[in-house]
Write an enzyme that holds these catalytic residues in place. Structure first.
Site, PDB file in Angstrom:
ATOM      1  N   HIS A  85       0.474 -11.981  24.564  1.00 23.20           N
ATOM      2  CA  HIS A  85      -0.561 -11.690  25.560  1.00 23.20           C
ATOM      3  C   HIS A  85      -0.174 -12.139  26.965  1.00 23.20           C
ATOM      4  CE1 HIS A  85      -3.230 -10.220  22.546  1.00 23.20           C
ATOM      5  NE2 HIS A  85      -3.347 -11.387  21.935  1.00 23.20           N
ATOM      6  N   ILE A  92      -1.834 -12.575  32.311  1.00 26.49           N
ATOM      7  CA  ILE A  92      -2.337 -12.938  30.994  1.00 26.49           C
ATOM      8  C   ILE A  92      -3.403 -11.948  30.569  1.00 26.49           C
ATOM      9  CG2 ILE A  92      -3.453 -14.755  29.636  1.00 26.49           C
ATOM     10  CD1 ILE A  92      -2.589 -16.664  32.056  1.00 26.49           C
ATOM     11  N   CYS A  93      -3.221 -11.370  29.406  1.00 22.20           N
ATOM     12  CA  CYS A  93      -4.221 -10.472  28.846  1.00 22.20           C
ATOM     13  C   CYS A  93      -5.110 -11.305  27.927  1.00 22.20           C
ATOM     14  CB  CYS A  93      -3.545  -9.335  28.077  1.00 22.20           C
ATOM     15  SG  CYS A  93      -4.715  -8.198  27.317  1.00 22.20           S
ATOM     16  N   ALA A  94      -6.205 -11.793  28.476  1.00 20.42           N
ATOM     17  CA  ALA A  94      -7.142 -12.620  27.706  1.00 20.42           C
ATOM     18  C   ALA A  94      -8.555 -12.257  28.141  1.00 20.42           C
ATOM     19  CB  ALA A  94      -6.875 -14.104  27.949  1.00 20.42           C
ATOM     20  N   PHE A 146      -7.331  -4.632  31.464  1.00 19.23           N
ATOM     21  CA  PHE A 146      -6.688  -4.846  30.181  1.00 19.23           C
ATOM     22  C   PHE A 146      -7.555  -4.310  29.059  1.00 19.23           C
ATOM     23  CE2 PHE A 146      -4.601  -8.389  32.557  1.00 19.23           C
ATOM     24  CZ  PHE A 146      -3.292  -8.022  32.307  1.00 19.23           C
TER      25      PHE A 146
END
Length: 153
Positions: A85, A92-94, A146
């Site tokens: 992620h 950051i893909c969160a 995202f």
């Protein structure tokens, strides 16, 4: 900065200075209410044992209503963690930084969540679309929409 934003950040900074940070998280720089830097490392056994990363938080005037722009710092001497992620440019893909952001969350809560994300990682690799994303990514990760579909990592 709006008064709400600066008051909230002043409160969070005072709490950090008075109470300290959780183990493995350290405040590096918070000279103003626009950009803060933290180091983060996973404590105990993990794929990231003995690795330390730097997180950058950038705040806009709508904080805490809007999430901060958070990314790992990538420079010649530093890289982002290799994680499913985390893109090689530090983005950051969160979901906590996107559609699941809540004004009750704090900078420290984000650090702890990212520390936990690293601690629970089972396999080091970049996101499948890393090269394409990094080539076309905006400077500010908040401008990326995202798609959050994997909460197992």
């Amino acid at each position: 900065m709006t008064s709400i934003s600066s008051r909230r950040l002043a409160k969070e900074l005072m709490e950090i200075k008075n109470e300290g940070c959780p183990v493995g998280i350290n405040l590096v720089q918070a000279d103003d209410f626009s950009t803060w830097l933290f180091t983060i490392e996973v404590m105990g056994e993990s794929l990231y044992q003995n690795e330390k990363f730097t997180l950058q938080f950038r705040f806009d005037q709508q904080y805490p209503i809007s999430s901060p722009a958070v990314q790992f710092v990538v420079t010649e001497g530093r890289q982002a963690p290799v994680h499913p992620h985390v893109y090689s440019n530090g983005h950051i893909c969160a979901s906590i930084l996107g559609n699941e952001w809540s004004p009750v969350l704090s900078v420290i809560a984000v650090c702890v969540t990212l520390q936990s994300m690293l601690a629970s990682c089972k396999e080091k690799h970049r996101p499948v679309d890393n090269d394409r994303y990094v080539k076309h990514a905006p400077e500010n990760p908040k401008k990326t929409r995202f798609h959050y579909d994997d909460d197992t990592v």
